[in-house]
Design a protein around this motif. Sequence first.
Motif, PDB file in Angstrom:
ATOM      1  N   THR A   1      44.149   3.853  19.695  1.00  0.00           N
ATOM      2  CA  THR A   1      43.933   4.153  18.282  1.00  0.00           C
ATOM      3  C   THR A   1      43.867   2.871  17.462  1.00  0.00           C
ATOM      4  O   THR A   1      44.482   1.866  17.816  1.00  0.00           O
ATOM      5  CB  THR A   1      45.044   5.069  17.729  1.00  0.00           C
ATOM      6  N   ASN A   2      43.115   2.929  16.374  1.00  0.00           N
ATOM      7  CA  ASN A   2      43.041   1.799  15.446  1.00  0.00           C
ATOM      8  C   ASN A   2      44.148   1.836  14.410  1.00  0.00           C
ATOM      9  O   ASN A   2      44.398   0.845  13.721  1.00  0.00           O
ATOM     10  CB  ASN A   2      41.698   1.802  14.700  1.00  0.00           C
ATOM     11  N   TYR A   3      44.798   2.975  14.266  1.00  0.00           N
ATOM     12  CA  TYR A   3      45.578   3.225  13.059  1.00  0.00           C
ATOM     13  C   TYR A   3      47.086   3.313  13.268  1.00  0.00           C
ATOM     14  O   TYR A   3      47.820   3.510  12.306  1.00  0.00           O
ATOM     15  CB  TYR A   3      45.095   4.530  12.410  1.00  0.00           C
ATOM     16  N   GLY A   4      47.565   3.166  14.476  1.00  0.00           N
ATOM     17  CA  GLY A   4      49.002   3.289  14.694  1.00  0.00           C
ATOM     18  C   GLY A   4      49.449   4.731  14.582  1.00  0.00           C
ATOM     19  O   GLY A   4      48.743   5.652  14.965  1.00  0.00           O
ATOM     20  N   LEU A   5      50.640   4.953  14.043  1.00  0.00           N
ATOM     21  CA  LEU A   5      51.209   6.292  13.958  1.00  0.00           C
ATOM     22  C   LEU A   5      50.470   7.130  12.926  1.00  0.00           C
ATOM     23  O   LEU A   5      50.392   6.770  11.761  1.00  0.00           O
ATOM     24  CB  LEU A   5      52.685   6.207  13.573  1.00  0.00           C
ATOM     25  N   ASP A   6      49.923   8.236  13.347  1.00  0.00           N
ATOM     26  CA  ASP A   6      49.337   9.194  12.417  1.00  0.00           C
ATOM     27  C   ASP A   6      49.399  10.570  13.063  1.00  0.00           C
ATOM     28  O   ASP A   6      49.870  10.741  14.184  1.00  0.00           O
ATOM     29  CB  ASP A   6      47.902   8.819  12.018  1.00  0.00           C
ATOM     30  N   GLU A   7      48.934  11.593  12.350  1.00  0.00           N
ATOM     31  CA  GLU A   7      49.049  12.952  12.870  1.00  0.00           C
ATOM     32  C   GLU A   7      48.238  13.157  14.141  1.00  0.00           C
ATOM     33  O   GLU A   7      48.580  13.979  14.983  1.00  0.00           O
ATOM     34  CB  GLU A   7      48.622  13.972  11.811  1.00  0.00           C
ATOM     35  N   TYR A   8      47.166  12.363  14.307  1.00  0.00           N
ATOM     36  CA  TYR A   8      46.353  12.502  15.512  1.00  0.00           C
ATOM     37  C   TYR A   8      47.120  12.027  16.742  1.00  0.00           C
ATOM     38  O   TYR A   8      47.010  12.620  17.820  1.00  0.00           O
ATOM     39  CB  TYR A   8      45.055  11.720  15.367  1.00  0.00           C
ATOM     40  N   VAL A   9      47.873  10.957  16.581  1.00  0.00           N
ATOM     41  CA  VAL A   9      48.671  10.454  17.695  1.00  0.00           C
ATOM     42  C   VAL A   9      49.700  11.489  18.123  1.00  0.00           C
ATOM     43  O   VAL A   9      49.889  11.753  19.315  1.00  0.00           O
ATOM     44  CB  VAL A   9      49.357   9.131  17.308  1.00  0.00           C
ATOM     45  N   PHE A  10      50.375  12.102  17.146  1.00  0.00           N
ATOM     46  CA  PHE A  10      51.370  13.094  17.494  1.00  0.00           C
ATOM     47  C   PHE A  10      50.733  14.290  18.190  1.00  0.00           C
ATOM     48  O   PHE A  10      51.277  14.820  19.164  1.00  0.00           O
ATOM     49  CB  PHE A  10      52.128  13.551  16.240  1.00  0.00           C
TER      50      PHE A  10
END
Length: 218
Positions: free
Chosen positions: A84-93
């Motif tokens: 991911t480019n963005y670190g922790l976000d809802e998509y990662v979870f």
Amino acid sequence: MIRVLLVDDQPLIRSGFRALLDLEDDIEVVAEAGDGREGLALARELLPDIALIDIQMPVVDGIEATRRIAADPALAGVHVVILTNYGLDEYVFEALRAGAAGFLVKDIVPEDFLHAVRVAARGDALLAPAITRKLIDRYVTQPLHTGAALEELTNREREAVALVARGLSNDEIADRMVISPMTAKTHINRAMTKLHARDRAQLVVLAYESGLVTPGGS
């Protein structure tokens, strides 16, 4: 030899990761794919140890690709690591819920990236304690399940799961429980089997969602 599949819709990203991995004697990039559907086909054909999958791709995205890999018994040995480019976000979870073993931010330093690939290949979750805390504090605020599934666990298995959720390694869990690392690993593996958890990452998610462990709890 650790066999890696790269799945990312950006050729430059794939080539950068491949160049880094190809320098290692114990890692082999077996294939590349530009979208999730192609990645799934290659995963089924080649059965890599690690699938490095971009979270946002055309055709089939990383979350859906992860979900399909986790649901396929023939791919039980494939450990998905989300890019991911963005670190922790809802998509990662959501990717962790779907069955990913962990995630990496694309600007990770090369040494940490190579270490992460080896960690995932061992079957360990890529969830350092600090990352686990941030993830849980942001996205798990209350139990989503009744915890009935945990009734199948022995007290020692339940204790081991709680310590996994706190981000402890097998050696640290063994020290805390005053048992051998092998016994700690046995408790964790039995808990994963009983809870139908694909890996430690899913065990962490389940521990928080069930209420066995709560954000900020001791």
